[in-house]
Scaffold this motif. Structure first.
Motif, PDB file in Angstrom:
ATOM      1  N   PRO A  62       3.287  -4.250   5.492  1.00 54.35           N
ATOM      2  CA  PRO A  62       3.748  -6.102   5.078  1.00 54.35           C
ATOM      3  C   PRO A  62       4.871  -6.301   5.607  1.00 54.35           C
ATOM      4  N   SER A  63       5.132  -8.020   5.300  1.00 53.81           N
ATOM      5  CA  SER A  63       6.237  -8.362   5.714  1.00 53.81           C
ATOM      6  C   SER A  63       7.318  -8.044   4.783  1.00 53.81           C
ATOM      7  N   THR A  64       6.891  -8.735   3.451  1.00 55.16           N
ATOM      8  CA  THR A  64       7.588  -8.322   2.217  1.00 55.16           C
ATOM      9  C   THR A  64       6.460  -8.046   1.167  1.00 55.16           C
ATOM     10  N   GLY A  65       7.376  -6.387   0.056  1.00 53.79           N
ATOM     11  CA  GLY A  65       6.428  -6.738  -1.149  1.00 53.79           C
ATOM     12  C   GLY A  65       6.274  -4.565  -0.960  1.00 53.79           C
ATOM     13  N   ILE A  66       5.718  -4.448  -1.756  1.00 55.46           N
ATOM     14  CA  ILE A  66       4.974  -2.509  -1.885  1.00 55.46           C
ATOM     15  C   ILE A  66       3.896  -2.122  -2.015  1.00 55.46           C
ATOM     16  N   VAL A  67       3.664  -1.855  -1.303  1.00 57.87           N
ATOM     17  CA  VAL A  67       2.320  -1.040  -1.290  1.00 57.87           C
ATOM     18  C   VAL A  67       2.769   0.836  -1.804  1.00 57.87           C
ATOM     19  N   GLU A  68       2.192   1.356  -2.901  1.00 58.28           N
ATOM     20  CA  GLU A  68       2.362   2.243  -3.291  1.00 58.28           C
ATOM     21  C   GLU A  68       0.370   2.877  -4.064  1.00 58.28           C
ATOM     22  N   LEU A  69       0.500   4.125  -3.064  1.00 61.16           N
ATOM     23  CA  LEU A  69      -0.447   4.881  -2.734  1.00 61.16           C
ATOM     24  C   LEU A  69      -0.692   5.889  -3.075  1.00 61.16           C
ATOM     25  N   ASP A  70      -1.254   6.726  -4.380  1.00 61.70           N
ATOM     26  CA  ASP A  70      -1.444   7.690  -5.034  1.00 61.70           C
ATOM     27  C   ASP A  70       0.175   8.012  -4.865  1.00 61.70           C
TER      28      ASP A  70
END
Length: 231
Positions: A62-70
């Motif tokens: 991503p350019s900004t922001g959060i991705v939490e996977l598992d």
């Protein structure tokens, strides 16, 4: 983040540099999906659906922001680190199948296991091919299979690693009506059997409404987020 949440997306934005200036294809997208849940992402062409799926699966950053996977924040990881997370807990089904033409159906199904290294049990792949109705086509090459059969091979391949989450990008988009319906039944059937979380991008609103939740995008932003009752 709760351990019950397998995918947590917060204020996700993706901007590309173009000759005409910055192009934002996703803006401030937020949602969370519990383990074992099913969710569809819908919207017109160009609304950012596939971009969002790729970011959630760690195929892009991503350019900004959060991705939490598992439970792991993957947005800031290197490509190699994201690949390890994908190999560990993610399955994919794409619209265009993405089978390797020089490998048999069984060999295609076993590719994710081979990428992990170690000994590959052929029986696991054969069992999955039987589950999707292709037990007698293990030695056939993709060119010898119909589109629907190729997509079923792709589905078996997606489940070979027993993924915690399955990402499907228009999985019925290249199939005729009856074949598409049969494919959808297989996706949801395997999802229930194995307790896999399902995130589905589709233009098919009937397919979308088989999930527990429908997130609708327009111009890169969430315009509705609806829980679906199947009572």
């Amino acid at each position: 983040m709760s351990v019950q949440t397998i995918l947590n997306v917060q204020r996700l934005t993706k901007t590309y540099a173009t000759a005409a200036g910055p192009l934002t294809v996703l803006q401030e997208v937020s949602f969370a999906i519990p383990a074992g849940g099913t969710c569809a992402i819908v919207g017109p062409s160009g609304s950012g659906k596939t971009t969002l799926l790729g970011l959630c699966a760690g195929l892009d950053q991503p350019s900004t922001g959060i991705v939490e996977l598992d439970g792991r924040e993957i947005g800031g990881m290197s490509e190699d680190q994201r690949a390890l997370v994908r190999n560990d807990c993610v399955g994919f089904v794409f619209q265009n199948f993405q089978l390797i033409p020089t490998l048999t159906a069984l060999e295609n199904v076993l590719v994710p296991l081979e990428l992990r290294g170690g000994r590959v049990p052929d029986s696991a792949g054969a069992e999955l091919l039987a589950r999707v109705g292709l037990g007698d086509r293990c030695d056939h090459y993709p060119v010898q299979l119909s589109g629907g059969e190729q997509q079923r091979v792709a589905l078996a391949r997606a489940f070979i690693n027993r993924p915690r989450i399955l990402f499907c990008d228009e999985p019925t988009g290249n199939l005729d009506g009856d074949t598409a319906h049969a494919m959808a039944d297989l996706i949801f059937g395997l999802n229930r059997e194995r307790g896999t979380t399902l995130v589905l991008v589709t233009h098919d609103l009937e397919l979308a409404r088989r999930t527990q939740r429908v997130i609708r995008l327009r111009s890169g932003a969430v315009i509705s987020d609806e829980m679906i009752s199947h009572g």
